[in-house]
Design a protein around this motif. Structure first.
Motif, PDB file in Angstrom:
ATOM      1  N   HIS A  19       0.835  -1.212   0.000  1.00  0.00           N
ATOM      2  CA  HIS A  19       0.000   0.000   0.000  1.00  0.00           C
ATOM      3  C   HIS A  19       0.864   1.254   0.000  1.00  0.00           C
ATOM      4  O   HIS A  19       0.612   2.201  -0.758  1.00  0.00           O
ATOM      5  N   GLY A  20       1.909   1.267   0.807  1.00  0.00           N
ATOM      6  CA  GLY A  20       2.778   2.431   0.880  1.00  0.00           C
ATOM      7  C   GLY A  20       3.519   2.678  -0.419  1.00  0.00           C
ATOM      8  O   GLY A  20       3.632   3.823  -0.881  1.00  0.00           O
ATOM      9  N   SER A  21       4.034   1.612  -1.028  1.00  0.00           N
ATOM     10  CA  SER A  21       4.736   1.754  -2.298  1.00  0.00           C
ATOM     11  C   SER A  21       3.808   2.311  -3.374  1.00  0.00           C
ATOM     12  O   SER A  21       4.185   3.213  -4.130  1.00  0.00           O
ATOM     13  N   ARG A  22       2.583   1.803  -3.414  1.00  0.00           N
ATOM     14  CA  ARG A  22       1.618   2.278  -4.413  1.00  0.00           C
ATOM     15  C   ARG A  22       1.240   3.736  -4.176  1.00  0.00           C
ATOM     16  O   ARG A  22       1.115   4.518  -5.126  1.00  0.00           O
ATOM     17  N   LEU A  23       1.051   4.128  -2.911  1.00  0.00           N
ATOM     18  CA  LEU A  23       0.762   5.526  -2.606  1.00  0.00           C
ATOM     19  C   LEU A  23       1.868   6.441  -3.124  1.00  0.00           C
ATOM     20  O   LEU A  23       1.597   7.509  -3.681  1.00  0.00           O
ATOM     21  N   LEU A  24       3.111   6.013  -2.961  1.00  0.00           N
ATOM     22  CA  LEU A  24       4.244   6.850  -3.372  1.00  0.00           C
ATOM     23  C   LEU A  24       4.329   6.968  -4.886  1.00  0.00           C
ATOM     24  O   LEU A  24       4.360   8.081  -5.428  1.00  0.00           O
ATOM     25  N   TRP A  25       4.376   5.840  -5.607  1.00  0.00           N
ATOM     26  CA  TRP A  25       4.634   5.940  -7.049  1.00  0.00           C
ATOM     27  C   TRP A  25       3.407   6.356  -7.845  1.00  0.00           C
ATOM     28  O   TRP A  25       3.529   6.997  -8.898  1.00  0.00           O
ATOM     29  N   LYS A  26       2.223   6.042  -7.346  1.00  0.00           N
ATOM     30  CA  LYS A  26       1.014   6.358  -8.114  1.00  0.00           C
ATOM     31  C   LYS A  26       0.438   7.722  -7.769  1.00  0.00           C
ATOM     32  O   LYS A  26      -0.094   8.418  -8.657  1.00  0.00           O
ATOM     33  N   ASN A  27       0.527   8.134  -6.509  1.00  0.00           N
ATOM     34  CA  ASN A  27      -0.161   9.350  -6.069  1.00  0.00           C
ATOM     35  C   ASN A  27       0.761  10.480  -5.637  1.00  0.00           C
ATOM     36  O   ASN A  27       0.681  11.596  -6.180  1.00  0.00           O
ATOM     37  N   PHE A  28       1.631  10.208  -4.680  1.00  0.00           N
ATOM     38  CA  PHE A  28       2.306  11.316  -3.999  1.00  0.00           C
ATOM     39  C   PHE A  28       3.580  11.795  -4.689  1.00  0.00           C
ATOM     40  O   PHE A  28       3.813  13.003  -4.774  1.00  0.00           O
ATOM     41  N   LEU A  29       4.429  10.893  -5.159  1.00  0.00           N
ATOM     42  CA  LEU A  29       5.640  11.354  -5.825  1.00  0.00           C
ATOM     43  C   LEU A  29       5.339  12.104  -7.123  1.00  0.00           C
ATOM     44  O   LEU A  29       5.960  13.142  -7.393  1.00  0.00           O
ATOM     45  N   VAL A  81      12.353   4.177  -9.742  1.00  0.00           N
ATOM     46  CA  VAL A  81      12.681   2.911  -9.086  1.00  0.00           C
ATOM     47  C   VAL A  81      11.421   2.218  -8.569  1.00  0.00           C
ATOM     48  O   VAL A  81      11.242   1.008  -8.757  1.00  0.00           O
ATOM     49  N   LEU A  82      10.537   2.980  -7.938  1.00  0.00           N
ATOM     50  CA  LEU A  82       9.334   2.370  -7.373  1.00  0.00           C
ATOM     51  C   LEU A  82       8.354   1.919  -8.465  1.00  0.00           C
ATOM     52  O   LEU A  82       7.714   0.870  -8.345  1.00  0.00           O
ATOM     53  N   LYS A  83       8.248   2.694  -9.541  1.00  0.00           N
ATOM     54  CA  LYS A  83       7.398   2.276 -10.663  1.00  0.00           C
ATOM     55  C   LYS A  83       7.973   1.029 -11.328  1.00  0.00           C
ATOM     56  O   LYS A  83       7.231   0.130 -11.738  1.00  0.00           O
ATOM     57  N   GLY A  84       9.307   0.971 -11.416  1.00  0.00           N
ATOM     58  CA  GLY A  84       9.942  -0.204 -12.004  1.00  0.00           C
ATOM     59  C   GLY A  84       9.693  -1.453 -11.184  1.00  0.00           C
ATOM     60  O   GLY A  84       9.436  -2.527 -11.731  1.00  0.00           O
ATOM     61  N   ALA A  85       9.727  -1.311  -9.857  1.00  0.00           N
ATOM     62  CA  ALA A  85       9.451  -2.455  -8.982  1.00  0.00           C
ATOM     63  C   ALA A  85       8.017  -2.936  -9.153  1.00  0.00           C
ATOM     64  O   ALA A  85       7.748  -4.144  -9.175  1.00  0.00           O
ATOM     65  N   ALA A  86       7.092  -1.986  -9.296  1.00  0.00           N
ATOM     66  CA  ALA A  86       5.680  -2.350  -9.499  1.00  0.00           C
ATOM     67  C   ALA A  86       5.491  -3.039 -10.849  1.00  0.00           C
ATOM     68  O   ALA A  86       4.720  -3.994 -10.973  1.00  0.00           O
ATOM     69  N   ALA A  87       6.210  -2.548 -11.859  1.00  0.00           N
ATOM     70  CA  ALA A  87       6.068  -3.112 -13.205  1.00  0.00           C
ATOM     71  C   ALA A  87       6.578  -4.545 -13.287  1.00  0.00           C
ATOM     72  O   ALA A  87       6.082  -5.342 -14.087  1.00  0.00           O
ATOM     73  N   PRO A 117      26.449   8.837  -0.330  1.00  0.00           N
ATOM     74  CA  PRO A 117      25.298   8.119   0.225  1.00  0.00           C
ATOM     75  C   PRO A 117      24.282   7.760  -0.862  1.00  0.00           C
ATOM     76  O   PRO A 117      24.087   8.519  -1.815  1.00  0.00           O
ATOM     77  N   PHE A 118      23.646   6.621  -0.683  1.00  0.00           N
ATOM     78  CA  PHE A 118      22.619   6.145  -1.616  1.00  0.00           C
ATOM     79  C   PHE A 118      21.474   5.519  -0.821  1.00  0.00           C
ATOM     80  O   PHE A 118      21.680   5.006   0.282  1.00  0.00           O
ATOM     81  N   LEU A 119      20.279   5.540  -1.430  1.00  0.00           N
ATOM     82  CA  LEU A 119      19.206   4.658  -1.004  1.00  0.00           C
ATOM     83  C   LEU A 119      19.274   3.446  -1.910  1.00  0.00           C
ATOM     84  O   LEU A 119      19.125   3.570  -3.135  1.00  0.00           O
ATOM     85  N   SER A 120      19.511   2.291  -1.337  1.00  0.00           N
ATOM     86  CA  SER A 120      19.630   1.068  -2.123  1.00  0.00           C
ATOM     87  C   SER A 120      18.328   0.288  -2.034  1.00  0.00           C
ATOM     88  O   SER A 120      17.892  -0.098  -0.943  1.00  0.00           O
ATOM     89  N   GLN A 172      18.756  -1.473  -7.187  1.00  0.00           N
ATOM     90  CA  GLN A 172      18.972  -0.160  -7.782  1.00  0.00           C
ATOM     91  C   GLN A 172      19.337   0.837  -6.690  1.00  0.00           C
ATOM     92  O   GLN A 172      18.696   0.874  -5.625  1.00  0.00           O
ATOM     93  N   ASP A 173      20.334   1.638  -6.972  1.00  0.00           N
ATOM     94  CA  ASP A 173      20.783   2.657  -6.022  1.00  0.00           C
ATOM     95  C   ASP A 173      20.335   4.035  -6.480  1.00  0.00           C
ATOM     96  O   ASP A 173      20.535   4.408  -7.648  1.00  0.00           O
ATOM     97  N   VAL A 174      19.730   4.785  -5.565  1.00  0.00           N
ATOM     98  CA  VAL A 174      19.310   6.163  -5.831  1.00  0.00           C
ATOM     99  C   VAL A 174      20.238   7.096  -5.072  1.00  0.00           C
ATOM    100  O   VAL A 174      20.295   7.050  -3.838  1.00  0.00           O
ATOM    101  N   PRO A 175      21.001   7.935  -5.771  1.00  0.00           N
ATOM    102  CA  PRO A 175      21.882   8.869  -5.062  1.00  0.00           C
ATOM    103  C   PRO A 175      21.081   9.892  -4.276  1.00  0.00           C
ATOM    104  O   PRO A 175      20.022  10.352  -4.726  1.00  0.00           O
TER     105      PRO A 175
END
Length: 316
Positions: free
Chosen positions: A10-20, A90-96, A122-125, A137-140
């Protein structure tokens, strides 16, 4: 400093579909503030053209609480800046790829600097795991904030005091969008007025034209702020507004129409149950608050997710 978590579906979907996508409308970057109980995505004037954006989530909405670890020497708060588009991709790719699990952690990697020297960044991995896939996937990100910078961001995440009165734009949302789009063709700035009788007014005045619109009979919050009879419907709209401003049942400010249009249009992405519009005490800012339904309960608002916009006002 340690950050490690598994995103909820639910959180991942909220981020990539709505909030980001909503946040990206206002600027390419945002500031992320993570704590043990809440996560904020914040845009200040550092990230936007002046609109202040704050998306707030309970940590349990975004992350599996059994895996979530957010630890630092400064009240277990971690903050940094990130490019919204990279995070979204990255989050849309994970959903796809139909990933069943998406893990994220804060990590430091050695990269080559501009002069060829090794340097730590630093990265978010993100690790997206599915039935037959395992994608890392790493996000700088920007350097983690210092304690003083974290404290400043904590203070900046709120719009300040809530407004004395709000009208809920949802019943007139389509009309509001059409009005703002039409007025943008006339001038860049408009007078916005909110009346405790349940009206919102927009008025553009130039040397050659005056054009205004009223959205009436909107719900007023809190209910104690509603003033029955504040708007005399027997009068012309311009007279209703003048009288309401004179007797104190309405307040007005001037705002940039492009900023107001962008804020109103976000409801198409976030699908809120309420879009509360208010003017701050003393006319210092315009506050727009998205309120959402609880996805698990009927007729209950979700206290775990909010989205707020603070619009600067212009000199009249």
């Amino acid at each position: 400093m340690k950050l490690k978590a598994t995103l909820t579906e639910h959180g991942s979907r909220l981020l990539w579909k709505n909030f980001l996508p909503t946040i990206e409308k206002f600027g390419k970057t945002c500031q992320v503030l993570l704590g043990t109980d809440e996560v904020h995505f914040i845009q200040t004037s550092l990230n936007t053209d002046g609109v202040h954006v704050t998306a707030r989530f309970a940590a349990e909405t975004l992350f599996d609480t059994a895996t979530y670890r957010c630890q630092s020497k400064h009240y277990n708060l971690i903050a940094f800046q990130v490019e919204v588009g990279l995070l979204l991709r990255v989050l849309k790719g994970a959903a796809a790829t139909n990933a069943h699990v998406v893990d994220v952690k804060l990590t430091i990697r050695q990269v080559t600097g501009p002069a060829g020297e090794p340097t730590s960044k630093p990265f978010l991995s993100f690790t997206a795991s599915g039935a037959s896939t395992n994608v890392v996937q790493d996000v700088p990100i920007g350097r983690p904030y210092s304690p003083a910078e974290v404290s400043a961001l904590v203070a900046a995440k709120d719009v300040g005091a809530y407004c004395p009165a709000y009208v809920d734009l949802v019943p007139g949302l389509a009309a509001a969008q059409a009005i703002v789009d039409r007025l943008k063709a006339v001038d860049e700035c408009a007078m916005l007025a909110v009346c405790r009788g349940g009206d919102a007014h927009l008025l553009v005045q130039t040397t050659s034209v005056a054009l205004g619109a009223q959205i009436k009979d909107l719900p007023v919050y809190p209910h104690t702020a509603f003033v029955a009879g504040a708007c005399d419907r027997s009068k012309p709209v311009s007279e209703q507004l003048r009288m309401a401003l004179e007797n104190g049942t309405a307040v007005s400010v001037h705002v940039l129409l492009k900023q107001l249009a962008r804020v109103i249009s976000t409801s198409q992405l976030t699908e809120p149950a309420q879009v509360l519009l208010g003017i701050g005490e003393g006319g210092g800012h315009v506050h727009v608050l998205h309120v959402f339904r609880d996805p698990h309960k009927d007729d209950v608002y979700d206290d775990n997710v909010t989205l707020a916009f603070k619009l600067p006002v212009r000199d009249s």
